[in-house]
Design an enzyme around this catalytic site. Structure first.
Site, mmCIF file in Angstrom:
data_model
loop_
_atom_site.group_PDB
_atom_site.id
_atom_site.type_symbol
_atom_site.label_atom_id
_atom_site.label_comp_id
_atom_site.label_asym_id
_atom_site.label_seq_id
_atom_site.Cartn_x
_atom_site.Cartn_y
_atom_site.Cartn_z
ATOM 1 N N SER A 109 -9.356 1.835 3.828
ATOM 2 C CA SER A 109 -8.499 2.589 2.932
ATOM 3 C C SER A 109 -7.594 1.705 2.071
ATOM 4 O O SER A 109 -6.982 2.175 1.127
ATOM 5 C CB SER A 109 -7.628 3.566 3.730
ATOM 6 O OG SER A 109 -6.764 2.878 4.604
ATOM 7 N N SER B 78 -9.670 -0.614 7.864
ATOM 8 C CA SER B 78 -9.084 -0.474 6.534
ATOM 9 C C SER B 78 -8.508 -1.744 5.933
ATOM 10 O O SER B 78 -8.145 -1.754 4.758
ATOM 11 C CB SER B 78 -8.004 0.615 6.541
ATOM 12 O OG SER B 78 -8.600 1.877 6.720
ATOM 13 N N LYS C 169 0.837 -1.202 0.000
ATOM 14 C CA LYS C 169 0.000 0.000 0.000
ATOM 15 C C LYS C 169 0.874 1.255 0.000
ATOM 16 O O LYS C 169 1.915 1.288 0.669
ATOM 17 C CB LYS C 169 -0.900 -0.047 1.237
ATOM 18 C CG LYS C 169 -1.965 1.015 1.343
ATOM 19 C CD LYS C 169 -2.823 0.727 2.574
ATOM 20 C CE LYS C 169 -3.845 1.792 2.840
ATOM 21 N NZ LYS C 169 -4.642 1.489 4.071
#
Length: 476
Positions: free
Chosen positions: A157, A181, A82
């Site tokens: 997220s 997330s 990420k």
């Protein structure tokens, strides 16, 4: 399956084949990159390719193995990282245009641990601005789409991570979770994850200029999104390896002591004033039955108050965010993210001053209640959300939208506040009017016993089936 379909293999299958030499790492990574190039343009899950360095690393791993080096447990497994976590030489953008040149000087512990285990990074995945939405879109990298269709958000997220791994872009996807997330994207895309408990996975970004707030440190965790529960059992022992840069990491083994059976599972459908959608109810029933048939003692009981713990925790987090992050959000954020945070602050009125300190202290009260409860029930089966996953940009639609996205999601952030592990696994595929989408359940475990949650997720998965095969048929 031909060697051109290697991308379909799970991480444990890839590691087994590369460790024996049945297939080379270069072949694995080459096929993974081809899959990424084929499907990512439509999804925008990976926003920066690492293909060139991945092929170089693959060749080096093959050469080392041929020279007698012992392969690691994740030898040759393609992974994504990420973009809010440091990877040497790459920008840690956090989805913010102003951070596009924030080049990491070193690997974060989670990246270092994956590399030490033999994994190969093929790309970096998308996140919303400041990694603080349950949907994934930002002005720097654009919107990520759910591979099930554009009727449903990819979550956030770690939305790029969830969409990537389910679309076949890498067998493992790194993500993190401060309020859901890891679990939101797993829920949205039909993947499997476990939010580790506090202190389980070492964390730190070498590029950061200041330490994070105390609640951010205690609620945020690093983890993985996978296509199968078995891959969590394979990969998490490597992820939790100690790193001295995290002074509060807890060096416990992944596998805990066996419990006397049958393991008791507390089960609840309580949604604290929100109506439970029939598809979510059906998924809970399916998970209940799967666990019972697998030998668990599932009992419908009243849980300690999740709503109070969750709302208190998120209001405290908003108090810390308002104090420590609002200036950056106002300075560097888009109009969209500033408006969303305005609604957050309205939906979750930030605790301030003495009240914030008191509510941070009350965290121990909630954690103690749950610790005592989990002595009798080592696992807890709950909804994740009261209804099927929302559509893209739902959180931009004022208080009603934020309530559907986050307000109802107390089963998510309550366990971040208390630092308890929680797995998310799909239990049903719903064919809704808007289109198909997976319906998940959540399995909470005792502190330090992520392995128990993953075992239970595997039992649910065995009954419900893995969502990736159905998804790939639809994508093809």
């Amino acid at each position: 399956m031909t060697d051109k379909d290697i991308w379909r293999l799970d991480a444990h299958e890839i590691a087994a084949r590369t460790r024996t030499g049945d297939v080379t790492v270069e072949e694995v990574i080459g096929d993974a990159v081809q899959r990424m190039n084929a499907v990512n343009p439509d999804l925008n899950a990976v926003v920066q390719s690492c293909a060139d360095t991945a092929i170089e690393r693959a060749r080096a791993l093959d050469k080392a193995r041929a020279g007698g080096a012992e392969p690691g447990p994740l030898h040759g497994v393609p992974v994504t990282i990420k973009v809010n976590v440091d990877q040497t030489g790459f920008a840690t953008t956090n989805g913010v245009p102003a951070f596009k040149d924030l080049i990491a000087p070193d690997d974060a512990p989670v990246v270092a641990n994956l590399l030490k285990a033999g994994a190969v990074v093929i790309g970096r995945t998308n996140t919303p601005e400041f990694s603080f939405r349950a949907d994934t879109d930002n002005p720097l990298h654009g919107r990520t789409h759910n591979p099930w269709g554009r009727h449903v958000s990819p979550g956030g997220s770690s939305g790029g991570a969830g969409a990537a791994v389910m679309a076949g872009i890498g067998a493992l996807a790194h993500g993190n979770d401060i309020g859901g997330s890891l679990r939101f994207p797993a829920a949205a895309n039909g993947a499997v994850t476990v939010k580790p408990g506090l202190g389980r996975v070492p964390a730190w970004n070498p590029s950061q200029k200041a330490e994070r707030g105390m609640l951010a440190q205690s609620m945020s965790v690093q983890g993985l999104i996978t296509r199968s529960a078995a891959d969590l059992h394979l990969a998490m022992p490597s992820l939790i390896a100690p790193d001295p840069r995290d002074p509060f990491h807890v060096p416990l083994p992944w596998q805990g002591e066996a419990l006397d059976g049958p393991i008791k599972v507390a089960f609840s459908r309580e949604m604290y004033g929100y109506d439970l959608h029939p598809e979510v109810d059906a998924a809970l029933t399916a998970a209940h039955d799967a666990l019972r048939d697998a030998g668990y003692d599932v009992q419908e009981v009243e849980l300690p108050d999740v709503f109070d713990a969750g709302r208190t925790g998120y209001r405290a987090l908003m108090g810390e965010v308002h104090t420590l992050m609002k200036t950056d959000i106002d300075t560097y954020g888009s109009n969209t993210i500033r408006e969303i945070f305005g609604t957050y602050f309205s939906e979750f009125p930030p605790f301030e001053g003495d009240e914030l300190l008191a509510m941070m202290a009350k965290r121990s009260h909630y954690a103690r209640q749950w610790s005592l409860f989990l002595e009798e029930y080592p696992l807890v089966l709950t909804p994740f959300q009261p209804r099927p996953f929302f559509g893209p940009d739902r959180d931009t639609q004022g208080p009603e939208g934020v309530d559907e996205v986050l307000g109802c999601a107390v089963y998510s952030y309550a366990f971040n506040f208390m630092g308890l592990p929680a797995a998310c696994v799909p239990a049903r595929l719903a064919n809704l009017d808007a289109g198909p989408q997976p319906i998940p359940v959540q399995i909470v475990a005792r502190r330090w016993r992520e392995d128990l949650a993953v075992d239970a997720a595997a039992a649910v998965e065995a009954r419900a089936g893995r969502m990736c095969e159905e998804l790939w048929q639809r994508m093809d």
